[in-house]
Design an enzyme around this catalytic site. Structure first.
Site, PDB file in Angstrom:
ATOM      1  N   ASP A  70       0.825  -1.215   0.000  1.00  0.00           N
ATOM      2  CA  ASP A  70       0.000   0.000   0.000  1.00  0.00           C
ATOM      3  C   ASP A  70       0.859   1.265   0.000  1.00  0.00           C
ATOM      4  O   ASP A  70       0.720   2.124   0.876  1.00  0.00           O
ATOM      5  CB  ASP A  70      -0.919   0.012   1.227  1.00  0.00           C
ATOM      6  CG  ASP A  70      -1.733  -1.254   1.378  1.00  0.00           C
ATOM      7  OD1 ASP A  70      -2.266  -1.722   0.361  1.00  0.00           O
ATOM      8  OD2 ASP A  70      -1.835  -1.778   2.497  1.00  0.00           O
ATOM      9  N   GLU A 223     -11.185  -0.265  -2.853  1.00  0.00           N
ATOM     10  CA  GLU A 223     -10.399   0.288  -1.750  1.00  0.00           C
ATOM     11  C   GLU A 223      -9.196   1.026  -2.303  1.00  0.00           C
ATOM     12  O   GLU A 223      -8.943   1.046  -3.511  1.00  0.00           O
ATOM     13  CB  GLU A 223      -9.935  -0.842  -0.815  1.00  0.00           C
ATOM     14  CG  GLU A 223      -9.097  -1.886  -1.515  1.00  0.00           C
ATOM     15  CD  GLU A 223      -8.887  -3.145  -0.692  1.00  0.00           C
ATOM     16  OE1 GLU A 223      -9.667  -3.369   0.256  1.00  0.00           O
ATOM     17  OE2 GLU A 223      -7.954  -3.898  -1.006  1.00  0.00           O
TER      18      GLU A 223
END
Length: 536
Positions: A70, A223
């Site tokens: 991420d 997401e």
């Protein structure tokens, strides 16, 4: 950047002082000797670790090896800063720095207090102040914010935003100057002018593009939104398809709007990144951001699993971007299996850091070593003293002792350390996924303790007493353990081999990686000296 010490410079060239490997162990690769066939092509840096910069104007992914999921990247003038989900590792959210987008060095951790498992963050600079918006899995789940006036801190204490139903925040500023957090599921919420609280309620603003039903994915899971503004357009970049599961699941989609307030139109070319075959070098590619290089060219950073090496976690990748005539963008690096031209301009420098540690200076907590799921006073357990890392015992085994861990980004490596225990103590070396899945070897003054499958198994007699040297070699998931009672001059192979290819998220969950580390349990303190790491 501070000048490298002579020891570090030697390590950066592939040198180092690891004692001879046990008979039958693979030789360590150096900068000049080439790499094993499994990972041919990379240059070698500190401790023989692979590095992306090939030294000839090209680079080869991963950008930074090991679990760097991420990626949240910030361009701040000539400087680039990046951090990653740190989950249960503390100190966490270490900030990495670069001047050329390819060579990166760790600086300082931004988060020291355990507030839960840290997921995908947003790293921003607004009105001269740095912000980190931090989603955590805890009881309850929440999103926090911390801030600092300098990238190296000090960072503020975490402030709860009271957002319990969302993950993956992204800070964005609208054309009218208002501040917003975009969230998972196509939602957003307004922020106060100082960015430290929310205003109003969460609102749904975007319906993400949906893939065909016959694709092999983990789940829809929209997401990781990232917002970029270019040429009058706001682009929202989102991950769908699930983070792990089938290698073809995770992907990157794009939508755009003339206003941050919408409406959002999906790119007719979606998805812009997706692994389409298990033959590719990188699996489950997704969670992308856009950034410009020093020469003005555009690039994307995102993460992916290395083919066959879920145990290394999600590694950060760099992909060149081309803008189309109609204002969309396309990734141009293919499956990222081959070297690519580096971004031009910027100042390079030394990449990474040594993982070997002689404990002659302050312990690099956060920048290198992390506790797993530490308690409030965990930092008080550890100190550096006369060339030793002294770790007070806690719990009974790795399961409840909060071991000290490293991120190792190579497919094969060995690490070793001299370990001395107090009467009633137990200590050792581990390969650690989480508190339910680990392996390695510990000992007390009478017996060894074999760690395997996250449980304590065999207890053969310990011939070395309260001090020995232990080496663990992980050769592409085949694990061998050796011990020495004379400081590494002679070695004895421990009678338990292991295979650890299943020590990863798709077996255990948690989004983590298999990490080398140290633990101390039971009574008294353990002393660790001369920790040596070598990529093979």
């Amino acid at each position: 950047m501070a000048e490298l010490s002579r020891r570090d410079a030697i390590a950066a060239l592939g040198g180092g002082s690891m004692a001879a490997l046990p008979a039958g162990a693979p030789a360590a690769a150096t900068a000049s000797s080439g790499c094993a066939a499994f990972d041919k092509g990379w240059r070698r840096g500190f401790d023989g670790q692979r590095i992306a910069d090939l030294g000839d104007g090209r680079f080869l992914n991963p950008l930074i090896g090991g679990d760097r999921p991420d990626p949240a990247i910030l361009q701040d003038g000539a400087d680039y800063y990046m951090t990653f989900s740190s989950f249960d590792s503390y100190p966490g959210l270490t900030i990495w720095h670069s001047r050329d987008l390819v060579n990166w060095r760790p600086r300082q951790p931004a988060l020291t207090r355990n507030i839960g498992a840290v997921w995908a963050v947003s790293l921003e600079k607004h009105a001269g102040r740095y912000f980190l918006y931090i989603p955590v899995k805890a009881t309850p789940n929440d999103i926090y914010v911390i801030w600092a006036d300098h990238i190296d801190g000090p960072w503020s204490d975490p402030v709860s935003l009271g957002l319990h139903a969302h993950i993956d925040p992204c800070h964005a500023v609208a054309e009218d100057g208002s501040r917003w957090l975009f969230l998972s599921g196509g939602d957003r919420i307004r922020l106060s002018d100082d960015g430290l609280s929310t205003v109003g309620a969460v609102e749904h603003v975007y319906d993400p593009w949906r893939y065909p039903d016959d694709w092999d994915v983990e789940g829809f899971s929209p997401e990781g939104p990232k917002i970029v503004h270019r040429d009058g357009w706001y682009y929202m970049i989102t991950a769908v398809g699930g983070t792990a599961g089938p290698p073809t699941g995770h992907m990157v989609i794009v939508a755009r709007s003339r206003s941050l307030h919408g409406p959002w139109a999906n790119d007719p070319g979606n998805p812009v990144v997706r692994t389409v075959s298990t033959d590719e070098r990188w699996w489950s590619r997704g969670h992308a951001s856009l950034v410009t290089a020093p020469d003005g060219s555009w690039w994307s950073v995102y993460h992916g699993f290395e083919n066959g090496f879920w145990t290394l976690g999600r590694q950060v990748l760099l992909d060149p971007v081309r803008w189309t005539a109609d204002g969309w963008f396309r990734m141009t690096g293919g499956d990222l299996a081959k070297p690519l031209p580096k971004p031009k301009g910027g100042q390079g420098g030394v990449h990474g850091q040594p993982l070997s540690d002689d404990f002659s200076g302050p312990l690099a907590l956060g920048a290198k070593w992390n506790f797993f799921r530490p308690g409030p006073a965990e930092r008080d357990r550890v100190r550096v003293e006369r060339g030793a890392l002294v770790l007070r015992g806690s719990g009974t085994a790795p399961v409840d002792s909060s071991p000290l861990l490293l991120i190792a980004g190579d497919q094969a490596y060995a690490f070793e350390c001299d370990v001395a225990i107090a009467p009633g103590g137990t200590a050792g070396l581990v390969l650690f996924y989480d508190d339910k899945l680990y392996c390695g070897l510990g000992f007390d003054e009478h017996r060894f303790v074999t760690h395997q499958y996250g449980i304590e198994r065999g207890r053969p007699a310990n011939p070395h007493g309260r001090r020995m040297r232990i080496r663990i070699t992980n050769t592409r998931h085949i694990v061998a353990i050796h011990t020495s009672g004379d400081g590494g001059r002679t070695w004895r192979r421990f009678d338990r081999g292991m295979e650890v290819s299943g020590y990863h998220h798709n077996v255990r969950g948690g989004f983590l990686m298999l990490r080398p580390g140290l633990y101390a349990a039971g009574e008294g303190e353990a002393r660790f000296r001369d920790f040596r790491f070598r990529a093979l």
